[in-house]
Scaffold this motif. Structure first.
Motif, PDB file in Angstrom:
ATOM      1  N   HIS A 165       0.604  -1.267   0.025  1.00  0.00           N
ATOM      2  CA  HIS A 165       0.106  -0.223  -0.207  1.00  0.00           C
ATOM      3  C   HIS A 165       0.805   1.599  -0.166  1.00  0.00           C
ATOM      4  N   VAL A 166       1.714   1.307   0.554  1.00  0.00           N
ATOM      5  CA  VAL A 166       2.941   2.080   0.818  1.00  0.00           C
ATOM      6  C   VAL A 166       3.320   2.297  -0.834  1.00  0.00           C
ATOM      7  N   ILE A 167       4.448   1.504  -0.983  1.00  0.00           N
ATOM      8  CA  ILE A 167       4.848   1.223  -2.513  1.00  0.00           C
ATOM      9  C   ILE A 167       3.749   2.229  -3.793  1.00  0.00           C
ATOM     10  N   SER A 168       2.618   1.671  -3.726  1.00  0.00           N
ATOM     11  CA  SER A 168       1.081   1.978  -4.928  1.00  0.00           C
ATOM     12  C   SER A 168       1.149   3.495  -4.664  1.00  0.00           C
ATOM     13  N   GLU A 169       0.901   4.059  -3.270  1.00  0.00           N
ATOM     14  CA  GLU A 169       1.180   5.483  -3.367  1.00  0.00           C
ATOM     15  C   GLU A 169       2.387   6.478  -3.883  1.00  0.00           C
ATOM     16  N   LEU A 170       3.202   6.041  -4.234  1.00  0.00           N
ATOM     17  CA  LEU A 170       4.143   6.263  -4.855  1.00  0.00           C
ATOM     18  C   LEU A 170       4.281   6.635  -6.553  1.00  0.00           C
ATOM     19  N   TYR A 171       3.235   6.453  -6.833  1.00  0.00           N
ATOM     20  CA  TYR A 171       2.895   5.906  -8.498  1.00  0.00           C
ATOM     21  C   TYR A 171       2.140   7.196  -8.309  1.00  0.00           C
ATOM     22  N   GLN A 172       1.661   7.757  -7.850  1.00  0.00           N
ATOM     23  CA  GLN A 172       0.683   9.304  -7.842  1.00  0.00           C
ATOM     24  C   GLN A 172       0.649  10.435  -6.986  1.00  0.00           C
ATOM     25  N   VAL A 173       1.941  11.095  -7.446  1.00  0.00           N
ATOM     26  CA  VAL A 173       2.831  12.405  -6.768  1.00  0.00           C
ATOM     27  C   VAL A 173       2.978  13.646  -7.412  1.00  0.00           C
ATOM     28  N   PRO A 174       1.678  14.719  -7.205  1.00  0.00           N
ATOM     29  CA  PRO A 174       2.385  15.510  -7.787  1.00  0.00           C
ATOM     30  C   PRO A 174       4.131  16.594  -7.399  1.00  0.00           C
ATOM     31  N   ASP A 175       3.917  16.721  -9.020  1.00  0.00           N
ATOM     32  CA  ASP A 175       5.412  16.664  -8.839  1.00  0.00           C
ATOM     33  C   ASP A 175       6.224  18.305  -8.479  1.00  0.00           C
ATOM     34  N   ASN A 176       5.238  18.742  -7.777  1.00  0.00           N
ATOM     35  CA  ASN A 176       5.706  19.906  -6.936  1.00  0.00           C
ATOM     36  C   ASN A 176       5.737  19.550  -6.072  1.00  0.00           C
ATOM     37  N   ILE A 177       5.641  18.452  -5.342  1.00  0.00           N
ATOM     38  CA  ILE A 177       6.157  18.256  -3.875  1.00  0.00           C
ATOM     39  C   ILE A 177       7.055  16.486  -3.844  1.00  0.00           C
ATOM     40  N   ARG A 178       7.169  16.161  -5.061  1.00  0.00           N
ATOM     41  CA  ARG A 178       7.969  15.189  -5.565  1.00  0.00           C
ATOM     42  C   ARG A 178       8.557  14.345  -4.282  1.00  0.00           C
ATOM     43  N   LEU A 179       9.563  15.294  -4.349  1.00  0.00           N
ATOM     44  CA  LEU A 179      10.715  14.926  -4.061  1.00  0.00           C
ATOM     45  C   LEU A 179      10.449  14.219  -1.764  1.00  0.00           C
ATOM     46  N   GLU A 180       9.761  15.739  -1.590  1.00  0.00           N
ATOM     47  CA  GLU A 180      10.174  15.644  -0.345  1.00  0.00           C
ATOM     48  C   GLU A 180       8.556  14.409   0.050  1.00  0.00           C
ATOM     49  N   TYR A 181       7.822  14.682  -0.860  1.00  0.00           N
ATOM     50  CA  TYR A 181       7.456  12.909  -0.482  1.00  0.00           C
ATOM     51  C   TYR A 181       7.776  11.749  -0.083  1.00  0.00           C
ATOM     52  N   LEU A 182       8.558  11.757  -1.388  1.00  0.00           N
ATOM     53  CA  LEU A 182       9.399  10.939  -0.902  1.00  0.00           C
ATOM     54  C   LEU A 182      10.127   9.914  -0.355  1.00  0.00           C
ATOM     55  N   VAL A 184       8.997  11.184   3.255  1.00  0.00           N
ATOM     56  CA  VAL A 184       8.523  10.991   3.400  1.00  0.00           C
ATOM     57  C   VAL A 184       7.961   9.093   3.486  1.00  0.00           C
ATOM     58  N   LYS A 185       7.761   8.782   2.339  1.00  0.00           N
ATOM     59  CA  LYS A 185       6.877   7.764   1.852  1.00  0.00           C
ATOM     60  C   LYS A 185       8.188   6.737   2.161  1.00  0.00           C
ATOM     61  N   ILE A 186       9.393   6.980   1.574  1.00  0.00           N
ATOM     62  CA  ILE A 186      10.076   6.157   1.978  1.00  0.00           C
ATOM     63  C   ILE A 186      10.842   5.585   3.152  1.00  0.00           C
ATOM     64  N   LEU A 187      10.426   6.576   4.132  1.00  0.00           N
ATOM     65  CA  LEU A 187      11.027   6.559   5.749  1.00  0.00           C
ATOM     66  C   LEU A 187       9.773   5.349   6.030  1.00  0.00           C
ATOM     67  N   GLU A 188       8.176   5.770   6.170  1.00  0.00           N
ATOM     68  CA  GLU A 188       7.207   4.985   5.481  1.00  0.00           C
ATOM     69  C   GLU A 188       7.355   3.302   5.229  1.00  0.00           C
ATOM     70  N   LEU A 189       8.140   3.046   4.324  1.00  0.00           N
ATOM     71  CA  LEU A 189       8.292   2.095   3.637  1.00  0.00           C
ATOM     72  C   LEU A 189       9.374   1.368   4.620  1.00  0.00           C
ATOM     73  N   LEU A 190      10.580   1.590   4.835  1.00  0.00           N
ATOM     74  CA  LEU A 190      11.330   1.015   5.777  1.00  0.00           C
ATOM     75  C   LEU A 190      10.966   1.027   7.003  1.00  0.00           C
ATOM     76  N   VAL A 191       9.963   1.993   7.801  1.00  0.00           N
ATOM     77  CA  VAL A 191       8.740   1.360   9.065  1.00  0.00           C
ATOM     78  C   VAL A 191       8.078  -0.048   9.275  1.00  0.00           C
ATOM     79  N   THR A 192       7.867   0.587   7.645  1.00  0.00           N
ATOM     80  CA  THR A 192       6.470  -0.861   7.450  1.00  0.00           C
ATOM     81  C   THR A 192       6.683  -2.654   7.165  1.00  0.00           C
TER      82      THR A 192
END
Length: 317
Positions: A165-182, A184-192
């Motif tokens: 579920h975490v990885i699936s969210e990486l495919y729909q990220v607005p370009d203007n926040i992509r780096l910041e979003y990634l 957050v999500k990479i930390l979430e992925l490693l925790v999960t």
């Protein structure tokens, strides 16, 4: 040459373009081309979006650094040579973890396309640059290797898990926040990943050996070169010197579907192309894909494409 440029040059990929947030690398050969859009989200941790439309890649090289990779296949199929002529296949919806200890030097795309995400982690660089942040979230990369036994073989899980579920969210990220979003999500992925029980979610994928894989690929080429002919499993088994059971299992392992299903879809794709790109009568097209009875061809075509050949031709004109 920076670290990412060096890594991709070892994959036989050239820098295509770059901006302040990402770099795009391209691979091209006689079988097609592909791109990897790479974001360095933390020191030693990168995310790449892979889009390949090609059948095979040249051999790859790796430096001696200690790496962990997390791969997600969204569409298509990828073939990994994991050890001494043993092949493993990643299917749509799969997540695979591997480490540089079992790193492969060959990959290809049996169905000629692959779309997915790869997270690359240089363990020494990440530990040195992110030690406090990783500790804050109780992320231990070496413990992760032990948890999934990555020093013995890659670990695969398939869908419907928290990491999925975490990885699936990486495919729909607005370009203007992509780096910041990634970030957050990479930390979430490693925790999960810490919540995953490998004995429950692990998928035991068989290895297929080079001789089997080569025979199955030769069989696929043989059949697709003669789509008007229908071969029995026994005929193919005898012609290519492979048992019927090994043929069935290995073909599905390589191409993700049973041999007759593969050929049915191939014939209907070919028929669809002929219907839209030529003026040939439907009876002629039916014969070219192995049907002497036009009614049976029309029925088979509709099952796959959802419309009769005549309806399909009219819509696509």
């Amino acid at each position: 040459m920076n670290r990412s440029d060096l890594f991709f040059s070892q994959q036989n990929m050239n820098l295509l373009c770059r901006d302040e947030s990402c770099s795009v690398y391209q691979m091209k050969n006689e079988t097609g081309d592909g791109t990897a859009t790479y974001y360095e989200v933390y020191p030693g941790i990168g995310v790449m979006y892979n889009d390949f439309h090609m059948a095979s890649c040249p051999p790859r090289r790796f430096d001696n650094t200690h790496n962990i990779s997390i791969h997600h296949c969204r569409e298509g199929r990828i073939e990994w040579e994991v050890s001494n002529g043993a092949y493993l296949y990643l299917a749509s919806g799969d997540i695979m973890l591997d480490s540089s200890v079992t790193e492969n030097n060959h990959c290809s795309f049996p169905v000629s396309h692959y779309h997915g995400i790869t997270v690359t982690i240089s363990v020494p660089e990440a530990v040195e640059g992110l030690g406090d942040l990783l500790s804050l979230f109780s992320i231990d990369l070496e413990q992760m290797e032990q948890q999934f036994a990555l020093k013995t073989r890659p670990f695969i899980m398939h869908g419907n898990s928290v990491p999925d579920h975490v990885i699936s969210e990486l495919y729909q990220v607005p370009d203007n926040i992509r780096l910041e979003y990634l970030r957050v999500k990479i930390l979430e992925l490693l925790v999960t990943l810490r919540t995953v029980d490998p004995t429950v979610l692990g998928v035991e994928r068989p290895y297929f050996y080079k001789t089997q894989v080569e025979k199955v690929k030769a069989i696929m080429s043989f059949m697709t070169n003669e789509p008007e002919c229908h071969f029995t499993m026994e005929e193919l088994s005898e012609k290519f010197d492979i048992s019927t059971s090994a043929l069935k299992q290995c073909f599905k392992g390589v191409y993700g579907t049973a041999i007759y299903t593969y050929m049915r879809n191939y014939r209907m794709d070919l028929a669809a192309s002929l219907l839209t790109q030529t003026d040939e009568p439907i009876t002629v097209i039916a014969g070219k894909v192995g049907y002497t009875n036009t009614s049976k061809f029309s029925e088979a075509f509709k099952k796959v494409k959802g419309k009769t050949p005549l309806e399909y031709r009219k819509i696509k004109i």
